[in-house]
Every structure is written in C-alpha cells, then in structure tokens.
Design a protein around this motif. Structure first.
Motif, short mmCIF file in Angstrom:
data_model
loop_
_atom_site.label_atom_id
_atom_site.label_comp_id
_atom_site.label_asym_id
_atom_site.label_seq_id
_atom_site.Cartn_x
_atom_site.Cartn_y
_atom_site.Cartn_z
N ALA A 39 84.51 -5.87 57.81
CA ALA A 39 84.12 -5.57 59.30
C ALA A 39 83.71 -6.82 60.04
O ALA A 39 83.22 -7.74 59.31
CB ALA A 39 83.14 -4.34 59.33
N LYS A 42 80.57 -8.93 58.85
CA LYS A 42 79.97 -8.61 57.83
C LYS A 42 80.76 -9.22 56.30
O LYS A 42 81.75 -9.59 56.63
CB LYS A 42 79.89 -6.73 57.59
CG LYS A 42 78.99 -6.41 58.64
CD LYS A 42 78.89 -4.96 58.65
CE LYS A 42 78.13 -4.13 59.58
NZ LYS A 42 77.90 -2.61 59.41
N SER A 62 81.18 6.37 51.97
CA SER A 62 81.51 6.37 53.38
C SER A 62 82.81 7.06 53.82
O SER A 62 83.09 7.34 54.67
CB SER A 62 81.15 5.24 54.14
OG SER A 62 82.13 4.22 53.76
N LYS A 86 86.83 6.51 62.19
CA LYS A 86 85.65 6.27 62.88
C LYS A 86 85.65 4.99 63.42
O LYS A 86 86.18 4.10 62.75
CB LYS A 86 84.41 6.54 61.95
CG LYS A 86 84.36 8.07 61.67
CD LYS A 86 83.21 8.23 60.64
CE LYS A 86 83.30 9.84 59.96
NZ LYS A 86 81.91 9.87 59.26
N GLU A 88 83.41 2.86 63.12
CA GLU A 88 82.75 2.04 61.87
C GLU A 88 83.72 1.67 60.97
O GLU A 88 83.52 0.85 60.12
CB GLU A 88 81.52 2.60 61.45
CG GLU A 88 81.62 3.96 60.94
CD GLU A 88 81.38 5.33 61.69
OE1 GLU A 88 81.43 4.82 63.05
OE2 GLU A 88 80.52 6.09 61.42
N ASP A 89 85.05 2.07 61.07
CA ASP A 89 86.24 1.77 60.06
C ASP A 89 86.95 0.66 60.47
O ASP A 89 87.76 0.21 59.86
CB ASP A 89 86.93 3.02 59.90
CG ASP A 89 86.33 4.19 59.08
OD1 ASP A 89 86.66 5.27 59.74
OD2 ASP A 89 85.78 4.26 58.27
N THR A 90 86.46 0.01 61.66
CA THR A 90 87.20 -1.11 62.09
C THR A 90 86.91 -2.12 61.39
O THR A 90 85.92 -2.45 60.99
CB THR A 90 86.75 -1.32 63.41
OG1 THR A 90 87.13 -0.15 64.46
CG2 THR A 90 87.28 -2.77 63.94
#
Length: 122
Positions: A39, A42, A62, A86, A88-90
């Motif tokens: 991500a 990260k 997750s 979602k 946050e899966d980017t």
C-alpha cells in the motif's frame, strides 16, 4: 524468471477484480504461489498463498471471505479473485513463487512479478 501479473485497475468500493499471474512452466508440487501487496507508504505484506500440489490455501485475516486464491496447473497460472473491495485494499499487488515453508516470509520466494496496481475508489 520474471512472473507476469495482469488484471489490476481502478474499481469502486464494493466491486471486484481478478488478478492473474503466469508462473514458471516447471513448478514443483511442494512450492507455493502467493500474492503480496504494498500500500502507499507501507511495506509489502502477505495477502494469500496456495500450495501447488495440494491446493491448500491460506489468507491474511483482512481478506478472508473476500479474496480467493486459485491455480490452473495446466496453464501454470495463479489467480486472485477479489470481491467486496475496500479502499484499504488499494496497493500494488505482487505475485511470487517458490519453496516457502513459511508462507508469509517474502525471502523464501525465488520468483517475483513486477506488480500490478489496484486502486479502489469511494
């Protein structure tokens, strides 16, 4: 040997994408194929893995219930079906193959792809 990923793109939250990865023509039954992702800002982390011979799968918490890793042994291709995506899966998603007794240890995977971008929008 460079693995080749495909199938990334832009999708709205709640949507689906399927990633594909062409693996080496000679893959041993005790090898694993896995997907990792990085991500923005990260470190790269484990997503899912499948043991080539048995088909046993494992997922990070997750994505359980939303993602499915599978393989087509005849085509030497690994897939990652991603549902209910979602924001946050980017991430950039990477395919990896190798003899990896510890499925989440990136150092144990000998072959990697260049990555494919998955962007989930609201």
């Amino acid at each position: 040997v460079q693995l080749v990923e495909s199938g990334g793109g832009l999708v709205q939250a709640g949507g689906s994408l399927t990633l594909s990865c062409d693996t080496p023509a000679r893959t041993f039954n005790n090898w694993r194929a896995a997907w990792f992702r990085r991500a923005p800002g990260k470190e790269r982390v484990f997503v899912a893995a499948i043991t080539w011979g048995s088909g046993t799968t494992v997922y990070t918490d997750s994505v359980k219930g939303r993602f499915t890793i599978s393989k087509d042994s005849a085509k030497n291709t690994v897939y990652l079906q991603m549902n209910n995506l979602k924001i946050e899966d980017t991430a950039v998603y990477y395919c990896a193959v190798g003899f990896a007794p510890s499925y989440s240890d990136q150092r144990l995977y000998a072959y990697w792809g260049q990555g494919t971008q998955v962007t989930v929008s609201s």
